[in-house]
Design an enzyme around this catalytic site. Structure first.
Site, PDB file in Angstrom:
ATOM      1  N   THR A 129     -31.544  27.895 -45.656  1.00 45.90           N
ATOM      2  CA  THR A 129     -32.506  28.375 -44.665  1.00 45.90           C
ATOM      3  C   THR A 129     -32.642  29.897 -44.732  1.00 45.90           C
ATOM      4  O   THR A 129     -31.687  30.602 -45.084  1.00 45.90           O
ATOM      5  CB  THR A 129     -32.039  27.964 -43.249  1.00 45.90           C
ATOM      6  OG1 THR A 129     -32.811  28.673 -42.281  1.00 45.90           O
ATOM      7  CG2 THR A 129     -30.574  28.297 -43.004  1.00 45.90           C
ATOM      8  N   ASP A 130     -33.811  30.394 -44.328  1.00 43.72           N
ATOM      9  CA  ASP A 130     -33.996  31.853 -44.259  1.00 43.72           C
ATOM     10  C   ASP A 130     -33.118  32.472 -43.169  1.00 43.72           C
ATOM     11  O   ASP A 130     -32.898  33.686 -43.153  1.00 43.72           O
ATOM     12  CB  ASP A 130     -35.476  32.217 -44.045  1.00 43.72           C
ATOM     13  CG  ASP A 130     -36.080  31.658 -42.758  1.00 43.72           C
ATOM     14  OD1 ASP A 130     -35.393  30.940 -42.010  1.00 43.72           O
ATOM     15  OD2 ASP A 130     -37.275  31.951 -42.502  1.00 43.72           O
ATOM     16  N   GLU A 131     -32.605  31.629 -42.247  1.00 41.12           N
ATOM     17  CA  GLU A 131     -31.796  32.191 -41.152  1.00 41.12           C
ATOM     18  C   GLU A 131     -30.495  32.813 -41.638  1.00 41.12           C
ATOM     19  O   GLU A 131     -29.876  33.580 -40.918  1.00 41.12           O
ATOM     20  CB  GLU A 131     -31.490  31.116 -40.102  1.00 41.12           C
ATOM     21  CG  GLU A 131     -32.741  30.624 -39.424  1.00 41.12           C
ATOM     22  CD  GLU A 131     -32.505  29.903 -38.104  1.00 41.12           C
ATOM     23  OE1 GLU A 131     -31.394  29.986 -37.560  1.00 41.12           O
ATOM     24  OE2 GLU A 131     -33.451  29.266 -37.633  1.00 41.12           O
ATOM     25  N   TYR A 159     -25.083  28.106 -36.251  1.00 42.09           N
ATOM     26  CA  TYR A 159     -25.808  27.302 -37.250  1.00 42.09           C
ATOM     27  C   TYR A 159     -25.992  28.095 -38.542  1.00 42.09           C
ATOM     28  O   TYR A 159     -25.620  27.645 -39.630  1.00 42.09           O
ATOM     29  CB  TYR A 159     -27.184  26.873 -36.696  1.00 42.09           C
ATOM     30  CG  TYR A 159     -28.154  26.447 -37.777  1.00 42.09           C
ATOM     31  CD1 TYR A 159     -27.963  25.276 -38.509  1.00 42.09           C
ATOM     32  CD2 TYR A 159     -29.262  27.245 -38.109  1.00 42.09           C
ATOM     33  CE1 TYR A 159     -28.837  24.897 -39.522  1.00 42.09           C
ATOM     34  CE2 TYR A 159     -30.135  26.871 -39.120  1.00 42.09           C
ATOM     35  CZ  TYR A 159     -29.919  25.703 -39.820  1.00 42.09           C
ATOM     36  OH  TYR A 159     -30.778  25.338 -40.827  1.00 42.09           O
ATOM     37  N   LYS A 219     -24.461  27.621 -42.423  1.00 44.65           N
ATOM     38  CA  LYS A 219     -25.291  27.454 -43.625  1.00 44.65           C
ATOM     39  C   LYS A 219     -24.950  28.540 -44.655  1.00 44.65           C
ATOM     40  O   LYS A 219     -24.893  28.273 -45.857  1.00 44.65           O
ATOM     41  CB  LYS A 219     -26.779  27.514 -43.265  1.00 44.65           C
ATOM     42  CG  LYS A 219     -27.291  26.362 -42.421  1.00 44.65           C
ATOM     43  CD  LYS A 219     -27.262  25.011 -43.122  1.00 44.65           C
ATOM     44  CE  LYS A 219     -28.301  24.855 -44.200  1.00 44.65           C
ATOM     45  NZ  LYS A 219     -28.359  23.474 -44.739  1.00 44.65           N
TER      46      LYS A 219
HETATM   47  P1  NAD Z   1     -32.633  17.068 -39.268  1.00 49.17           P
HETATM   48  O1  NAD Z   1     -31.702  17.484 -38.183  1.00 49.17           O
HETATM   49  O2  NAD Z   1     -33.962  16.517 -38.905  1.00 49.17           O
HETATM   50  O3  NAD Z   1     -31.932  15.965 -40.196  1.00 49.17           O
HETATM   51  C1  NAD Z   1     -30.605  16.071 -40.607  1.00 49.17           C
HETATM   52  C2  NAD Z   1     -30.205  14.734 -41.217  1.00 49.17           C
HETATM   53  O4  NAD Z   1     -28.855  14.857 -41.679  1.00 49.17           O
HETATM   54  C3  NAD Z   1     -30.218  13.574 -40.214  1.00 49.17           C
HETATM   55  O5  NAD Z   1     -30.831  12.442 -40.794  1.00 49.17           O
HETATM   56  C4  NAD Z   1     -28.753  13.313 -39.928  1.00 49.17           C
HETATM   57  O6  NAD Z   1     -28.487  11.958 -39.605  1.00 49.17           O
HETATM   58  C5  NAD Z   1     -28.115  13.714 -41.239  1.00 49.17           C
HETATM   59  N1  NAD Z   1     -26.709  14.121 -41.074  1.00 49.17           N
HETATM   60  C6  NAD Z   1     -26.205  15.010 -40.163  1.00 49.17           C
HETATM   61  N2  NAD Z   1     -24.880  15.100 -40.289  1.00 49.17           N
HETATM   62  C7  NAD Z   1     -24.527  14.280 -41.327  1.00 49.17           C
HETATM   63  C8  NAD Z   1     -23.297  13.963 -41.942  1.00 49.17           C
HETATM   64  N3  NAD Z   1     -22.147  14.512 -41.528  1.00 49.17           N
HETATM   65  N4  NAD Z   1     -23.316  13.097 -42.979  1.00 49.17           N
HETATM   66  C9  NAD Z   1     -24.466  12.531 -43.404  1.00 49.17           C
HETATM   67  N5  NAD Z   1     -25.668  12.787 -42.829  1.00 49.17           N
HETATM   68  C10 NAD Z   1     -25.693  13.650 -41.807  1.00 49.17           C
HETATM   69  O7  NAD Z   1     -32.751  18.330 -40.202  1.00 49.17           O
HETATM   70  P2  NAD Z   1     -34.014  18.904 -40.989  1.00 49.17           P
HETATM   71  O8  NAD Z   1     -34.811  19.731 -40.082  1.00 49.17           O
HETATM   72  O9  NAD Z   1     -34.652  17.794 -41.723  1.00 49.17           O
HETATM   73  O10 NAD Z   1     -33.279  19.898 -42.005  1.00 49.17           O
HETATM   74  C11 NAD Z   1     -32.839  19.426 -43.273  1.00 49.17           C
HETATM   75  C12 NAD Z   1     -32.167  20.566 -44.014  1.00 49.17           C
HETATM   76  O11 NAD Z   1     -33.084  21.647 -44.161  1.00 49.17           O
HETATM   77  C13 NAD Z   1     -30.957  21.146 -43.283  1.00 49.17           C
HETATM   78  O12 NAD Z   1     -29.980  21.443 -44.243  1.00 49.17           O
HETATM   79  C14 NAD Z   1     -31.479  22.429 -42.650  1.00 49.17           C
HETATM   80  O13 NAD Z   1     -30.466  23.383 -42.527  1.00 49.17           O
HETATM   81  C15 NAD Z   1     -32.528  22.846 -43.649  1.00 49.17           C
HETATM   82  N6  NAD Z   1     -33.646  23.619 -43.085  1.00 49.17           N
HETATM   83  C16 NAD Z   1     -34.410  23.115 -42.085  1.00 49.17           C
HETATM   84  C17 NAD Z   1     -35.515  23.845 -41.623  1.00 49.17           C
HETATM   85  C18 NAD Z   1     -36.423  23.343 -40.535  1.00 49.17           C
HETATM   86  O14 NAD Z   1     -37.334  24.060 -40.154  1.00 49.17           O
HETATM   87  N7  NAD Z   1     -36.236  22.143 -40.026  1.00 49.17           N
HETATM   88  C19 NAD Z   1     -35.797  25.091 -42.194  1.00 49.17           C
HETATM   89  C20 NAD Z   1     -34.942  25.597 -43.167  1.00 49.17           C
HETATM   90  C21 NAD Z   1     -33.885  24.839 -43.637  1.00 49.17           C
HETATM   91  O1  DAU Z   2     -36.064  29.380 -40.128  1.00 52.55           O
HETATM   92  C1  DAU Z   2     -35.569  28.138 -40.534  1.00 52.55           C
HETATM   93  C2  DAU Z   2     -34.914  27.442 -39.367  1.00 52.55           C
HETATM   94  O2  DAU Z   2     -35.949  27.046 -38.486  1.00 52.55           O
HETATM   95  C3  DAU Z   2     -34.077  26.233 -39.771  1.00 52.55           C
HETATM   96  O3  DAU Z   2     -33.008  26.652 -40.574  1.00 52.55           O
HETATM   97  C4  DAU Z   2     -33.568  25.467 -38.559  1.00 52.55           C
HETATM   98  O4  DAU Z   2     -32.928  24.279 -38.972  1.00 52.55           O
HETATM   99  C5  DAU Z   2     -34.736  25.124 -37.666  1.00 52.55           C
HETATM  100  O5  DAU Z   2     -34.243  24.532 -36.482  1.00 52.55           O
HETATM  101  C6  DAU Z   2     -35.559  26.365 -37.339  1.00 52.55           C
HETATM  102  O6  DAU Z   2     -34.838  27.258 -36.449  1.00 52.55           O
HETATM  103  P1  DAU Z   2     -35.557  27.984 -35.221  1.00 52.55           P
HETATM  104  O7  DAU Z   2     -34.527  28.324 -34.228  1.00 52.55           O
HETATM  105  O8  DAU Z   2     -36.466  29.057 -35.681  1.00 52.55           O
HETATM  106  O9  DAU Z   2     -36.493  26.756 -34.729  1.00 52.55           O
HETATM  107  P2  DAU Z   2     -36.841  26.191 -33.275  1.00 52.55           P
HETATM  108  O10 DAU Z   2     -37.912  25.164 -33.463  1.00 52.55           O
HETATM  109  O11 DAU Z   2     -35.641  25.806 -32.505  1.00 52.55           O
HETATM  110  O12 DAU Z   2     -37.488  27.461 -32.555  1.00 52.55           O
HETATM  111  C7  DAU Z   2     -38.631  28.095 -33.074  1.00 52.55           C
HETATM  112  C8  DAU Z   2     -38.946  29.257 -32.159  1.00 52.55           C
HETATM  113  O13 DAU Z   2     -39.372  28.730 -30.895  1.00 52.55           O
HETATM  114  C9  DAU Z   2     -37.760  30.148 -31.859  1.00 52.55           C
HETATM  115  O14 DAU Z   2     -38.204  31.486 -31.721  1.00 52.55           O
HETATM  116  C10 DAU Z   2     -37.247  29.645 -30.508  1.00 52.55           C
HETATM  117  C11 DAU Z   2     -38.522  29.191 -29.822  1.00 52.55           C
HETATM  118  N1  DAU Z   2     -38.388  28.072 -28.868  1.00 52.55           N
HETATM  119  C12 DAU Z   2     -37.739  26.949 -29.301  1.00 52.55           C
HETATM  120  C13 DAU Z   2     -37.595  25.874 -28.459  1.00 52.55           C
HETATM  121  C14 DAU Z   2     -36.872  24.625 -28.920  1.00 52.55           C
HETATM  122  C15 DAU Z   2     -38.934  28.157 -27.600  1.00 52.55           C
HETATM  123  O15 DAU Z   2     -39.544  29.193 -27.230  1.00 52.55           O
HETATM  124  N2  DAU Z   2     -38.791  27.084 -26.763  1.00 52.55           N
HETATM  125  C16 DAU Z   2     -38.128  25.947 -27.128  1.00 52.55           C
HETATM  126  O16 DAU Z   2     -38.023  25.022 -26.299  1.00 52.55           O
END
Ligand code: NAD
Ligand code: DAU
Length: 337
Positions: free
Chosen positions: A126-128, A151, A155
């Site tokens: 992730t970019d985070e 988190y 990562k």
């Molecule tokens: P998500 O939370 O929707 O899905 C995570 C999946 O992993 C789920 O299906 C869960 O059951 C499975 N899981 C969790 N713990 C596990 C374990 N111990 N063993 C096996 N399976 C397990 O997540 P997502 O949003 O689809 O993110 C997927 C990946 O991408 C993550 O690694 C996250 O860090 C990365 N990522 C997500 C975002 C985003 O915006 N959602 C952005 C950047 C990076």
């Molecule tokens: O940047 C990549 C990341 O993006 C991933 O690595 C993470 O897995 C993913 O959860 C996401 O993180 P963020 O914290 O940026 O996403 P989130 O959707 O939780 O929040 C997006 C923005 O919205 C953030 O500035 C917080 C704000 N927010 C979020 C929620 C859930 C609100 O203002 N209200 C809310 O209820």
């Protein structure tokens, strides 16, 4: 035929990736390994569970014996590692499980990947991990890691373990670092689906702080095509940033959702901010573009329209995921905030 282990393939991005591979890459078998936490949902794979090139294994990535057995049974060539605890807000309440899954779980997979001399290990990061930006500039692949939440710290630790396995023992790895994904099948703890669900139910939209935090939104399908390109075309030992080039404030995104759903701005409620909230993320994806020829396929305006329409026409999916556990999660995180 290539045999791919996809971890976390029942989650949001993982399930989109599994569907894309099965639809577009007929030479690939997918072994989908997921423990089905609250975020994993087999409804995300509806229509794909009987596909002869798709095998689902319910298992924890920390379970070394089951990971090894699965890899051996299916002659796995490469791992694409999505499984994680992924929600920043949850990590601020319960960090332990983030270390367990994101760090220990990744280490378990690395050990097996090395032992089996796999062709590739793709760490979906992730970019985070880069921390937060001010009003100017972008994250590049050489930006120092400076994670701010439990988190992102977990990562970053996992990314460094992956690099250590490459450096010490020659594991053929890649790391991808992408910005915020949005699209179909995203669990409504994340901002976009949470706001869509609340607006559909005429509930308040809880915007953290001043709502001027900036994220660079990436359509999930575009993320999946980028990961595929890295898996199949990148040199081992490399890192790629993947962004949508769509910087928006949270208030801008919420405004677009309300407009599309025909709901009033009076639903917006500014609530107590997230502790340590990163102000701005923005990705420089030029390496992905120049080296691998990747391009995002949709604009944010088009992608968010398609996403909102998907949630509108998949009311049953949404109804199922917001029942039960989700209600108590929502109350715990938002009541009295
Ligand atoms: P998500 O939370 O929707 O899905 C995570 C999946 O992993 C789920 O299906 C869960 O059951 C499975 N899981 C969790 N713990 C596990 C374990 N111990 N063993 C096996 N399976 C397990 O997540 P997502 O949003 O689809 O993110 C997927 C990946 O991408 C993550 O690694 C996250 O860090 C990365 N990522 C997500 C975002 C985003 O915006 N959602 C952005 C950047 C990076
Ligand atoms: O940047 C990549 C990341 O993006 C991933 O690595 C993470 O897995 C993913 O959860 C996401 O993180 P963020 O914290 O940026 O996403 P989130 O959707 O939780 O929040 C997006 C923005 O919205 C953030 O500035 C917080 C704000 N927010 C979020 C929620 C859930 C609100 O203002 N209200 C809310 O209820």
């Amino acid at each position: 035929m290539r045999s791919l282990l996809v971890t976390g393939g029942a989650g949001f991005i993982g399930s989109n990736f599994v569907r894309m591979v099965l639809d577009e890459h007929a030479d690939t078998k997918v072994v989908n390994y997921d423990s089905l936490t609250y975020a994993g949902n087999l409804e995300n794979l509806k229509g794909y569970m009987d596909n002869p090139r798709h095998v689902f294994v319910k298992g924890d990535i920390c379970d070394a014996a089951l990971v090894k057995q699965t890899v051996e049974e299916h002659n796995i060539d490469a791992i694409v590692h999505f499984a994680a605890e992924s929600h920043v807000d949850r990590s601020l309440v319960e960090p332990g499980v983030f270390i367990e899954t994101n760090v220990q779980g990744t280490l378990t997979l690395l050990k097996v990947a090395l032992e089996k001399q796999m062709e590739r290990f793709v760490q979906v990061s992730t970019d985070e991990v880069y921390g937060s930006l001010g009003t100017e500039g972008f994250f590049t692949e050489s930006t120092p890691l400076s994670p701010n939440s439990p988190y992102s710290a977990s990562k970053a630790a996992a990314d460094m373990l992956v690099q250590a396995y490459g450096h010490s023992w020659g594991l053929r790895y890649n790391i991808t670092r992408c910005s915020n994904n949005y699209g179909q099948y995203q669990f409504p703890e994340k901002m976009i689906p949470l706001m869509i669900n609340n607006a559909l139910n005429d509930k308040e939209l809880p915007v953290y702080g001043d709502g001027l935090y900036v994220r660079d939104w990436l359509y999930v399908y575009d993320h999946c095509t980028a990961v595929w390109k890295v898996l199949t075309e990148a040199q081992p030992g490399t890192v790629y940033n993947i962004g949508g080039n769509n910087e928006k404030t949270n208030l801008e995104v919420v405004g677009l959702i309300l407009e599309r759903l025909g709901k009033p701005a009076s639903l917006i409620r500014h609530v107590k901010d997230r502790p340590g909230h990163d102000r701005r993320y923005a990705i420089d994806s030029s390496k992905m573009m120049s080296e691998l020829g990747w391009r995002p396929s949709v604009t944010f305006e088009e992608g968010i329209r398609q996403t909102i329409d998907w949630y509108l026409s998949n009311g049953d999916w949404l109804k199922h995921v917001v029942s039960g556990q989700y209600q108590s999660y929502y109350e715990k995180m938002y009541d009295g905030r």
